[in-house]
Design an enzyme around this catalytic site. Sequence first.
Site, short mmCIF file in Angstrom:
data_model
loop_
_atom_site.label_atom_id
_atom_site.label_comp_id
_atom_site.label_asym_id
_atom_site.label_seq_id
_atom_site.Cartn_x
_atom_site.Cartn_y
_atom_site.Cartn_z
N ARG A 60 0.83 -1.22 0.00
CA ARG A 60 0.00 0.00 0.00
C ARG A 60 0.86 1.26 0.00
NH1 ARG A 60 -3.37 -2.11 4.78
NH2 ARG A 60 -2.13 -3.97 4.45
N GLU A 97 4.35 -9.34 14.32
CA GLU A 97 3.70 -9.67 15.59
C GLU A 97 4.22 -11.01 16.12
OE1 GLU A 97 -0.45 -9.18 15.28
OE2 GLU A 97 -0.77 -9.38 17.44
P1 AMP Z 1 3.66 -2.52 12.14
O1 AMP Z 1 4.93 -3.10 11.58
O2 AMP Z 1 3.16 -3.23 13.35
O3 AMP Z 1 3.78 -1.01 12.34
O4 AMP Z 1 2.53 -2.77 11.04
C1 AMP Z 1 2.43 -1.93 9.95
C2 AMP Z 1 2.08 -2.68 8.68
O5 AMP Z 1 1.04 -3.64 8.89
C3 AMP Z 1 1.57 -1.70 7.65
O6 AMP Z 1 2.17 -2.02 6.39
C4 AMP Z 1 0.07 -1.86 7.64
O7 AMP Z 1 -0.42 -1.82 6.33
C5 AMP Z 1 -0.20 -3.23 8.30
N1 AMP Z 1 -1.18 -3.15 9.42
C6 AMP Z 1 -0.93 -3.38 10.73
N2 AMP Z 1 -2.04 -3.27 11.49
C7 AMP Z 1 -3.04 -2.95 10.64
C8 AMP Z 1 -4.45 -2.66 10.82
N3 AMP Z 1 -5.06 -2.69 12.03
N4 AMP Z 1 -5.17 -2.34 9.71
C9 AMP Z 1 -4.59 -2.30 8.49
N5 AMP Z 1 -3.28 -2.55 8.26
C10 AMP Z 1 -2.50 -2.88 9.32
#
Ligand code: AMP
Length: 177
Positions: A60, A97
Site C-alpha cells: 500500500r 507480531e
Molecule cells: P507494524 O509493523 O506493526 O507497524 O505494522 C504496519 C504494517 O502492517 C503496515 O504495512 C500496515 O499496512 C499493516 N497493518 C498493521 N495493522 C493494521 C491494521 N489494524 N489495519 C490495516 N493494516 C494494518
Amino acid sequence: MTLDLKDTIRTIPDYPKQGIMFRDITTLLGDARAFRRAIDELVQPFAGTKIDKVAGIEARGFILGGAVAHQLSAGFVPIRKKGKLPHTKVSIAYSLEYGFDEMEMHEDAVAPGERVILVDDLIATGGTAEGAVGLLKKIGADVVAACFVIDLQDLGGAKKIKAMGVPVRTLMSFGGH
Ligand code: AMP
C-alpha cells in the site's frame, strides 16, 4: 461540504484475525477528493524543500508513495518483501507480531546523503517502518521523515521511529489494534 478524511477509512472488525480492527484505505483511495487530500496533506510539510527520493513499503506504500513522489518531483524507491527485486540488494530482518520477515531494496536505489521520505499507509507497532528506516540508513540515506495516513497510537510505533531520530507525520489516529 467539508471532507473528513477519517470518514473515508473503512473498518473491518476481526480481519485478518479475531481482535484486529483492519483499517482499510481502499475506500480512501477510491474517493478522488479524499485521495488528493491525503496526498496534499502528507506532502504539506515538505513543500518547497528538496526531497530526492520517496521510499514506499510494499504494497500500500507503493500507491501512496508514488503519488507523493510525483507531487514532490522526487524519484520513487520500492522497499519490497524478500525475493522480489532483480538487481543487487540490501536486506534487513524486521519484527512482525509473531517472528521476523525480511525486506529488501536495491543497493543503488538511493545515493549516500540523498534526502528521503518513507511512506506507508499505517503505522502500528512500528516494526515494519523501523526495518525500512534501518535499510535506508544502511545505504547512507538521510531519512528526512516517515509519513503514514493512519497511526494506531496505542501500539507506540510512531514513538519508536521518532526515537530513531526520524520525524513522523500521520494524518489521523485510531485507538486499539
Ligand atoms: P507494524 O509493523 O506493526 O507497524 O505494522 C504496519 C504494517 O502492517 C503496515 O504495512 C500496515 O499496512 C499493516 N497493518 C498493521 N495493522 C493494521 C491494521 N489494524 N489495519 C490495516 N493494516 C494494518
